[in-house]
Design a protein around this motif. Structure first.
Motif, PDB file in Angstrom:
ATOM      1  N   VAL A 217      27.009  53.065 -24.533  1.00 55.64           N
ATOM      2  CA  VAL A 217      27.582  52.416 -23.820  1.00 55.64           C
ATOM      3  C   VAL A 217      27.121  52.251 -22.362  1.00 55.64           C
ATOM      4  CG1 VAL A 217      30.258  51.819 -22.722  1.00 55.64           C
ATOM      5  CG2 VAL A 217      29.919  52.344 -25.276  1.00 55.64           C
ATOM      6  N   VAL A 218      27.024  51.032 -21.575  1.00 54.69           N
ATOM      7  CA  VAL A 218      26.508  51.235 -20.491  1.00 54.69           C
ATOM      8  C   VAL A 218      27.709  51.095 -19.320  1.00 54.69           C
ATOM      9  CG1 VAL A 218      25.115  50.154 -18.522  1.00 54.69           C
ATOM     10  CG2 VAL A 218      24.420  50.233 -20.973  1.00 54.69           C
ATOM     11  N   ARG A 219      27.935  52.127 -18.785  1.00 54.45           N
ATOM     12  CA  ARG A 219      28.711  52.124 -17.400  1.00 54.45           C
ATOM     13  C   ARG A 219      28.451  52.482 -16.165  1.00 54.45           C
ATOM     14  NH1 ARG A 219      33.679  55.406 -20.560  1.00 54.45           N
ATOM     15  NH2 ARG A 219      34.088  54.023 -22.307  1.00 54.45           N
ATOM     16  N   VAL A 220      29.371  51.729 -15.105  1.00 60.36           N
ATOM     17  CA  VAL A 220      29.214  52.242 -13.864  1.00 60.36           C
ATOM     18  C   VAL A 220      29.872  53.322 -13.471  1.00 60.36           C
ATOM     19  CG1 VAL A 220      29.246  51.074 -11.392  1.00 60.36           C
ATOM     20  CG2 VAL A 220      28.522  49.719 -13.445  1.00 60.36           C
ATOM     21  N   THR A 221      29.500  54.319 -12.773  1.00 56.10           N
ATOM     22  CA  THR A 221      30.434  55.424 -12.283  1.00 56.10           C
ATOM     23  C   THR A 221      30.955  55.221 -10.837  1.00 56.10           C
ATOM     24  OG1 THR A 221      28.436  56.706 -11.271  1.00 56.10           O
ATOM     25  CG2 THR A 221      28.749  56.908 -13.758  1.00 56.10           C
ATOM     26  N   ASP A 222      31.728  56.294 -10.477  1.00 55.32           N
ATOM     27  CA  ASP A 222      31.905  56.372  -8.918  1.00 55.32           C
ATOM     28  C   ASP A 222      31.046  56.410  -7.867  1.00 55.32           C
ATOM     29  OD1 ASP A 222      34.662  56.029 -10.060  1.00 55.32           O
ATOM     30  OD2 ASP A 222      35.154  58.031  -9.918  1.00 55.32           O
ATOM     31  N   GLN A 223      29.540  56.951  -8.339  1.00 58.34           N
ATOM     32  CA  GLN A 223      28.542  56.895  -7.533  1.00 58.34           C
ATOM     33  C   GLN A 223      28.168  55.591  -6.929  1.00 58.34           C
ATOM     34  OE1 GLN A 223      27.500  59.937  -6.531  1.00 58.34           O
ATOM     35  NE2 GLN A 223      25.572  59.030  -5.246  1.00 58.34           N
ATOM     36  N   CYS A 224      28.662  54.465  -7.342  1.00 57.57           N
ATOM     37  CA  CYS A 224      28.342  53.120  -6.940  1.00 57.57           C
ATOM     38  C   CYS A 224      28.738  53.023  -5.400  1.00 57.57           C
ATOM     39  CB  CYS A 224      28.699  51.939  -7.936  1.00 57.57           C
ATOM     40  SG  CYS A 224      28.558  50.464  -7.172  1.00 57.57           S
ATOM     41  N   GLN A 225      27.654  52.616  -4.707  1.00 51.29           N
ATOM     42  CA  GLN A 225      27.795  52.363  -3.267  1.00 51.29           C
ATOM     43  C   GLN A 225      28.151  50.927  -2.916  1.00 51.29           C
ATOM     44  OE1 GLN A 225      28.035  55.227  -1.206  1.00 51.29           O
ATOM     45  NE2 GLN A 225      28.156  56.087  -3.043  1.00 51.29           N
ATOM     46  N   GLY A 226      28.085  50.124  -3.824  1.00 54.51           N
ATOM     47  CA  GLY A 226      28.349  48.669  -3.504  1.00 54.51           C
ATOM     48  C   GLY A 226      27.279  48.209  -2.370  1.00 54.51           C
ATOM     49  N   CYS A 227      26.028  48.484  -2.635  1.00 53.75           N
ATOM     50  CA  CYS A 227      24.998  48.062  -2.027  1.00 53.75           C
ATOM     51  C   CYS A 227      24.714  46.575  -1.663  1.00 53.75           C
ATOM     52  CB  CYS A 227      23.737  48.816  -2.216  1.00 53.75           C
ATOM     53  SG  CYS A 227      23.046  48.334  -3.890  1.00 53.75           S
ATOM     54  N   LEU A 228      24.213  46.211  -0.550  1.00 56.64           N
ATOM     55  CA  LEU A 228      24.037  44.618  -0.355  1.00 56.64           C
ATOM     56  C   LEU A 228      22.925  44.138  -1.068  1.00 56.64           C
ATOM     57  CD1 LEU A 228      24.631  42.437   1.769  1.00 56.64           C
ATOM     58  CD2 LEU A 228      22.762  43.298   3.156  1.00 56.64           C
ATOM     59  N   ALA A 229      21.944  44.729  -1.389  1.00 61.85           N
ATOM     60  CA  ALA A 229      21.141  44.222  -2.379  1.00 61.85           C
ATOM     61  C   ALA A 229      21.295  43.800  -3.845  1.00 61.85           C
ATOM     62  CB  ALA A 229      19.844  45.242  -2.628  1.00 61.85           C
ATOM     63  N   HIS A 230      22.359  44.618  -4.372  1.00 62.51           N
ATOM     64  CA  HIS A 230      22.643  44.331  -5.679  1.00 62.51           C
ATOM     65  C   HIS A 230      21.615  44.182  -6.822  1.00 62.51           C
ATOM     66  CE1 HIS A 230      26.444  43.431  -3.450  1.00 62.51           C
ATOM     67  NE2 HIS A 230      26.235  42.398  -3.405  1.00 62.51           N
ATOM     68  N   PRO A 231      20.879  45.091  -6.746  1.00 64.15           N
ATOM     69  CA  PRO A 231      19.680  45.191  -7.844  1.00 64.15           C
ATOM     70  C   PRO A 231      20.275  44.977  -9.251  1.00 64.15           C
ATOM     71  CG  PRO A 231      19.576  47.252  -6.670  1.00 64.15           C
ATOM     72  CD  PRO A 231      20.660  46.327  -5.932  1.00 64.15           C
ATOM     73  N   CYS A 232      21.125  45.780  -9.501  1.00 62.98           N
ATOM     74  CA  CYS A 232      21.668  45.898 -10.961  1.00 62.98           C
ATOM     75  C   CYS A 232      22.102  44.523 -11.427  1.00 62.98           C
ATOM     76  CB  CYS A 232      22.680  46.524 -11.124  1.00 62.98           C
ATOM     77  SG  CYS A 232      24.179  46.379  -9.990  1.00 62.98           S
ATOM     78  N   ARG A 233      22.640  43.624 -10.366  1.00 62.25           N
ATOM     79  CA  ARG A 233      23.159  42.409 -10.848  1.00 62.25           C
ATOM     80  C   ARG A 233      21.884  41.252 -11.054  1.00 62.25           C
ATOM     81  NH1 ARG A 233      27.196  39.136  -7.049  1.00 62.25           N
ATOM     82  NH2 ARG A 233      25.107  39.090  -5.803  1.00 62.25           N
ATOM     83  N   GLU A 234      20.570  41.592  -9.931  1.00 63.18           N
ATOM     84  CA  GLU A 234      19.748  40.677 -10.118  1.00 63.18           C
ATOM     85  C   GLU A 234      18.733  40.731 -11.212  1.00 63.18           C
ATOM     86  OE1 GLU A 234      19.534  38.365  -7.827  1.00 63.18           O
ATOM     87  OE2 GLU A 234      21.393  39.273  -6.635  1.00 63.18           O
ATOM     88  N   VAL A 235      18.803  42.285 -11.581  1.00 68.56           N
ATOM     89  CA  VAL A 235      17.930  42.209 -12.782  1.00 68.56           C
ATOM     90  C   VAL A 235      18.698  42.103 -14.274  1.00 68.56           C
ATOM     91  CG1 VAL A 235      16.696  43.779 -11.742  1.00 68.56           C
ATOM     92  CG2 VAL A 235      18.264  44.806 -13.089  1.00 68.56           C
ATOM     93  N   CYS A 236      19.666  41.678 -14.231  1.00 68.61           N
ATOM     94  CA  CYS A 236      20.739  41.746 -15.740  1.00 68.61           C
ATOM     95  C   CYS A 236      20.144  40.287 -16.119  1.00 68.61           C
ATOM     96  CB  CYS A 236      22.060  41.874 -15.331  1.00 68.61           C
ATOM     97  SG  CYS A 236      22.922  41.690 -16.735  1.00 68.61           S
ATOM     98  N   PRO A 237      19.563  40.341 -17.291  1.00 68.62           N
ATOM     99  CA  PRO A 237      19.258  38.947 -18.084  1.00 68.62           C
ATOM    100  C   PRO A 237      20.522  38.279 -18.723  1.00 68.62           C
ATOM    101  CG  PRO A 237      18.867  40.958 -19.359  1.00 68.62           C
ATOM    102  CD  PRO A 237      19.400  41.311 -18.299  1.00 68.62           C
ATOM    103  N   LYS A 238      21.558  38.716 -18.696  1.00 69.79           N
ATOM    104  CA  LYS A 238      22.746  38.057 -19.267  1.00 69.79           C
ATOM    105  C   LYS A 238      23.878  37.790 -18.292  1.00 69.79           C
ATOM    106  CE  LYS A 238      21.090  38.011 -23.451  1.00 69.79           C
ATOM    107  NZ  LYS A 238      20.718  36.508 -23.910  1.00 69.79           N
ATOM    108  N   ASP A 239      23.700  38.140 -16.965  1.00 67.55           N
ATOM    109  CA  ASP A 239      24.766  37.827 -16.145  1.00 67.55           C
ATOM    110  C   ASP A 239      26.025  38.653 -16.377  1.00 67.55           C
ATOM    111  OD1 ASP A 239      25.698  36.743 -13.800  1.00 67.55           O
ATOM    112  OD2 ASP A 239      26.775  34.972 -14.667  1.00 67.55           O
ATOM    113  N   ALA A 240      25.811  40.026 -17.036  1.00 68.92           N
ATOM    114  CA  ALA A 240      26.899  40.997 -17.257  1.00 68.92           C
ATOM    115  C   ALA A 240      27.530  41.629 -16.213  1.00 68.92           C
ATOM    116  CB  ALA A 240      26.534  41.473 -18.480  1.00 68.92           C
TER     117      ALA A 240
END
Length: 507
Positions: A116-139
């Motif tokens: 299972v892939v999960r986001v932890t509390d370490q997420c800083q909500g950065c402006l670049a959003h690289p995680c969203r940009e590289v996701c091939p399924k818009d998940a």
């Protein structure tokens, strides 16, 4: 990641259960096993739970651990009966394992999330959003300034994990499934771990890596002690990985005294059998590779051997048919002491399965792990410091003793070939861990290792990383190498037992 070498509450409970079963067997008489009903209350004393949400659950788990330690089958949580029900079966002197050997105690399982892939509390909500940009399924979407993964869209490709600059996204894997090189662990209808016994090769890596102690193998502690208490002498055949496994107080020169204190007639090192195995595999390699078979795999690790034959049946004949060190040592002992029984003492869960085969039963009667034997020492309150330490086990070569570590088997075989066939080139490839062993065989299938000697070890670091070991793998490896240097001769071809090889192989 294994926590071997770190003494945890799981290790403590296992040791206490093994100790109690050993006491039960040492004190057993007149068919009375009623003492079993008191053991859960000694292992888990008091009225308040220590490890789980309920002390009743803790004791219920201990009861099933007891049954497995007696070699009996598990019961489900829906079955209501005293823990001693059916335990009379374990008193039989020739009690062999009924499959399965490796078991999940279902109500001890945490039902861990798997892959299972999960986001932890370490997420800083950065402006670049690289995680969203590289996701091939818009998940991935953003809520309240944080990344959120839609589990129904996520394909677990891991691109977001690699892209996150804060390492805030992780992949959660069930530890037992991650450790299983056979991909034999899935989930039942309640999300609990479930072992596909058709795939399982009983390496025991799942039980060594479960942080909840929910996976356990069957043991023969009770049966070994009953044999010791009989009129038949029982000999301990001790694997080379034993160095340091029982703590610094039990040095190798005290090993015979320690096992005699448990009731064994004597202790013999299995490294002698390793020398005999080395000699046979060396001859087989020279005669068969590459004229008859494209490559040859070593035979001493039963989990590797079974995995190779299950997964690559077309290359089954490429795995050496040489008898394993355990079997050769058992035959040697029984040749010297007709009518005796042999207990193999080692690091390995898979050896239990090997010894239960009908073709092996006449050579090796019982198998115990170092961890189980530690429970026996505890049951007898044996103080290692009281031993004189002047009866060192000897007879094996340094190469035979190095069988316990990854690379040791192949090197021992190569040394014999270099001595006896100096013009013969020996190319070696080795792998440790069943995942890596599988990759090695895939490469062999593609022709990459034609003419090679392949060494497979199911456990990390070799036998010193087996499921029944109790000290850190790196520490064990160093101890084995030190013991190797103490041998009176370096190589198997110098062993005075080698003339027995043809006799033993024919029996």
């Amino acid at each position: 990641m294994s926590v071997r070498g770190v003494y945890t509450s799981v290790n403590d409970i296992r040791k206490r259960v093994f100790s109690e079963i050993a006491k039960l067997s040492y004190n057993y008489k007149d068919g009375d096993l009623s003492e079993m009903e008191q053991i859960p209350y000694r292992v888990i004393p008091g009225e308040v739970s220590t490890y789980r949400e309920s002390i009743f659950l803790e004791r219920a788990i201990v009861k099933e651990r007891m049954r497995l330690a007696l070699g009996l089958n598990l019961r489900t949580v829906s079955e209501h009966a005293p823990v001693s029900t059916g335990a009379a079966e374990c008193v039989k002197p020739e009690k062999y394992y009924e499959p399965p050997l490796i078991n999940v105690i279902k109500f001890a399982c945490h039902a861990c999330p798997d892959n299972v892939v999960r986001v932890t509390d370490q997420c800083q909500g950065c402006l670049a959003h690289p995680c969203r940009e590289v996701c091939p399924k818009d998940a991935i979407r953003y809520e309240h300034g944080r990344s959120v993964i839609d589990p129904y869209k996520c394909i677990k490709c891991g691109k977001c994990i690699d892209a996150c600059p804060y390492d805030a996204i992780l992949r959660m894997q069930r530890p037992c499934a991650k450790a299983c090189g056979m991909k034999a662990i899935g989930s039942d209808e309640y999300g609990r771990a479930d072992i596909d016994q058709e795939k399982c090769v009983s390496c025991g890596m799942c039980l060594a890596n479960c942080p909840f102690g929910a996976i356990a193998d069957k043991a023969q502690i009770f049966q070994v002690i009953q044999a010791i208490r009989s009129d038949v002498p029982v000999y301990a055949a001790i694997a080379p990985a034993v160095v340091g496994q029982f703590g610094p107080e039990l040095s190798l020169d005290k090993m015979k005294e320690a096992f005699k204190a448990l009731g064994f007639a004597d202790a013999i090192e299995v490294a002698i059998g390793a020398d005999l195995c080395t000699l046979e595999e060396a001859e087989d390699f020279v005669k068969e590779v590459p004229d008859k078979i494209p490559f040859m795999g070593t035979s001493c690790c039963p989990a590797w051997s079974v995995m190779a034959k299950k997964t690559f049946p077309q290359y089954a004949e490429c795995i050496s048919m040489a008898l394993t060190p355990m079997v050769l040592t058992g035959r040697l002992i029984k040749q010297k002491h007709p009518g005796c029984k042999v207990a193999f003492i080692g690091p390995c869960a898979a050896k239990k399965l090997e010894a239960s085969r009908r073709s092996i039963r006449s050579d090796v009667d019982f198998v115990l792990t170092f961890e189980e034997v530690m429970g026996m020492f505890d049951a007898k309150d044996i103080d290692f410091s009281t031993f004189k330490g002047n009866d060192y086990m000897h007879g094996a070569s340094g190469d035979g003793r190095a069988f316990a570590i990854s690379g040791g088997v192949a090197e021992a075989v190569a040394n014999v070939i270099k001595e006896r066939y100096p013009d013969r080139e020996v190319k070696i490839e080795r792998a440790e861990g069943l995942d890596n062993c599988r990759k090695m065989l895939m490469s062999a299938k593609a022709g990459k290792y034609n003419g090679y000697l392949l060494e497979g070890m199911a456990c990390p670091g070799g036998c010193v990383g087996g499921a029944g070991t109790v000290q850190p793998i790196a520490k064990s490896q160093k101890a084995v190498l030190l013991n190797q240097k103490k041998s009176t001769h370096a190589h198997a071809y110098e062993n005075t037992y080698q003339e027995l090889l043809s006799v033993l192989a024919e029996e």
